[in-house]
Scaffold this motif. Structure first.
Motif, mmCIF file in Angstrom:
data_model
loop_
_atom_site.group_PDB
_atom_site.id
_atom_site.type_symbol
_atom_site.label_atom_id
_atom_site.label_comp_id
_atom_site.label_asym_id
_atom_site.label_seq_id
_atom_site.Cartn_x
_atom_site.Cartn_y
_atom_site.Cartn_z
ATOM 1 N N SER A 156 0.866 -1.171 0.000
ATOM 2 C CA SER A 156 0.000 0.000 0.000
ATOM 3 C C SER A 156 0.906 1.226 0.000
ATOM 4 O O SER A 156 1.723 1.390 0.904
ATOM 5 C CB SER A 156 -0.904 0.016 1.233
ATOM 6 N N ALA A 157 0.790 2.057 -1.044
ATOM 7 C CA ALA A 157 1.654 3.237 -1.157
ATOM 8 C C ALA A 157 0.927 4.367 -1.873
ATOM 9 O O ALA A 157 1.344 4.822 -2.936
ATOM 10 C CB ALA A 157 2.953 2.886 -1.881
ATOM 11 N N PRO A 158 -0.188 4.840 -1.320
ATOM 12 C CA PRO A 158 -0.907 5.956 -1.942
ATOM 13 C C PRO A 158 -0.182 7.277 -1.716
ATOM 14 O O PRO A 158 0.533 7.441 -0.721
ATOM 15 C CB PRO A 158 -2.249 5.940 -1.219
ATOM 16 N N THR A 159 -0.350 8.216 -2.625
ATOM 17 C CA THR A 159 0.225 9.551 -2.462
ATOM 18 C C THR A 159 -0.892 10.550 -2.201
ATOM 19 O O THR A 159 -1.833 10.657 -2.986
ATOM 20 C CB THR A 159 1.010 9.968 -3.715
ATOM 21 N N TRP A 160 -0.791 11.261 -1.083
ATOM 22 C CA TRP A 160 -1.784 12.266 -0.706
ATOM 23 C C TRP A 160 -1.270 13.634 -1.144
ATOM 24 O O TRP A 160 -0.209 14.092 -0.701
ATOM 25 C CB TRP A 160 -2.010 12.237 0.804
ATOM 26 N N ASN A 161 -2.004 14.292 -2.032
ATOM 27 C CA ASN A 161 -1.585 15.557 -2.617
ATOM 28 C C ASN A 161 -2.422 16.718 -2.086
ATOM 29 O O ASN A 161 -3.654 16.640 -2.065
ATOM 30 C CB ASN A 161 -1.706 15.498 -4.143
ATOM 31 N N PHE A 162 -1.738 17.797 -1.705
ATOM 32 C CA PHE A 162 -2.398 18.989 -1.185
ATOM 33 C C PHE A 162 -1.872 20.223 -1.926
ATOM 34 O O PHE A 162 -0.665 20.487 -1.909
ATOM 35 C CB PHE A 162 -2.148 19.141 0.313
ATOM 36 N N ASN A 163 -2.770 20.938 -2.599
ATOM 37 C CA ASN A 163 -2.423 22.208 -3.231
ATOM 38 C C ASN A 163 -2.732 23.315 -2.236
ATOM 39 O O ASN A 163 -3.883 23.733 -2.090
ATOM 40 C CB ASN A 163 -3.206 22.394 -4.533
ATOM 41 N N LEU A 164 -1.704 23.776 -1.528
ATOM 42 C CA LEU A 164 -1.901 24.755 -0.460
ATOM 43 C C LEU A 164 -2.255 26.127 -1.009
ATOM 44 O O LEU A 164 -2.820 26.957 -0.282
ATOM 45 C CB LEU A 164 -0.635 24.841 0.400
ATOM 46 N N GLU A 165 -1.951 26.380 -2.265
ATOM 47 C CA GLU A 165 -2.268 27.668 -2.883
ATOM 48 C C GLU A 165 -3.747 27.759 -3.215
ATOM 49 O O GLU A 165 -4.398 28.776 -2.965
ATOM 50 C CB GLU A 165 -1.431 27.845 -4.153
ATOM 51 N N LYS A 166 -4.317 26.666 -3.784
ATOM 52 C CA LYS A 166 -5.712 26.677 -4.211
ATOM 53 C C LYS A 166 -6.665 26.057 -3.191
ATOM 54 O O LYS A 166 -7.888 26.199 -3.303
ATOM 55 C CB LYS A 166 -5.852 25.932 -5.534
ATOM 56 N N GLY A 167 -6.106 25.306 -2.221
ATOM 57 C CA GLY A 167 -6.949 24.668 -1.225
ATOM 58 C C GLY A 167 -7.541 23.347 -1.683
ATOM 59 O O GLY A 167 -8.439 22.807 -1.032
#
Length: 252
Positions: free
Chosen positions: A190-201
């Motif tokens: 199990s190796a999911p990538t959690w992505n967060f765009n801090l500029e756009k929310g």
């Protein structure tokens, strides 16, 4: 994606040499002090905001150790299709480079930290940021026993130059991972990538479980896997709801 499955099937058909427990554990170690080349793909049959749209991204990754620094260079090739508009875009994305200083390099624990940068090499505006970005990354890998390995990768970057007309960049990505060896080179992962765009929310938090196979042919360790991932939390358009993560990783 079909071509990648053909490669995997071909490898299954070849003569396989025995691997040691150490080779099996290190095959999934992103900080392994070994030259490596990876071919990875993320395929999503539906995206938020348009259930008919699809995306496919192939990543070519090369890793090379020099002393206590492990260099990892990555270049994506992406395709986005939108049947609603009849538009399909394909091409190279932004070049990515991570230099990990191995603060800890032991058989059961590896920790690396260092700068992470990207260059605006995308061949189309929708495939890249149009910005030079810089930040930091940290990764840890622990072999708890011959069967279980765990760890995580965190990357943060912001824009430091580039096209002033393009949106600013401020991103955070976290990839927790776990691998359970079941024997004869077969393992669950199990190796999911959690992505967060801090500029756009906007954000996307998938979870996934997959299966992989490690084999040694002559002096090369092959590691190939497939892992379906489902988004349990997401916000914003063009986020993968369901994606299939597959790869052929090679250590020389």
């Amino acid at each position: 994606m079909k071509n990648l499955f053909i490669i995997l099937f071909t490898l299954f058909s070849l003569s396989v040499f025995a691997q040691t427990d150490e080779e099996k554990a290190q095959a999934n170690n992103p900080l392994a002090q070994i030259t490596a080349f990876n071919l990875q793909q993320y395929y999503s049959p539906n995206l938020t905001g348009n259930s008919e749209a699809t995306s496919s991204t192939y990543w070519m990754r090369f890793a090379k150790p020099t002393g206590r620094v492990l260099w990892r260079a990555s270049l994506p090739f992406s395709t986005f299709s939108n049947p609603e508009t009849g538009v399909s875009t394909s091409g190279l994305g932004d070049f990515d480079l991570f230099a990990a200083y191995l603060a800890v390099s032991k058989s059961k624990l590896s920790i690396g930290i260092g700068p992470s940068v990207s260059a605006p090499t995308a061949t189309h505006a929708t495939l890249g940021t149009g910005k030079w970005t810089a930040g930091a990354a940290a990764v840890a890998f622990a072999s708890l026993n011959p069967q279980l390995q765990v760890g995580g990768l965190a990357i943060w970057r912001t824009d430091v130059g580039g096209d002033a007309q393009r949106d600013d960049v401020n991103i955070l990505a976290f990839q927790p991972f776990a691998f359970f060896q079941v024997g004869k080179g077969l393992y669950f992962r199990s190796a999911p990538t959690w992505n967060f765009n801090l500029e756009k929310g906007t954000y996307n938090v998938p979870l996934g479980v997959g299966v992989g196979k490690i084999m040694k042919i002559n002096k090369t360790v092959f590691n190939f896997f497939i892992e379906p991932q489902y988004s349990v939390l997401h916000y914003g358009d063009n986020q993968p709801l369901l994606q299939v993560y597959s790869a052929l990783n090679m250590q020389f």
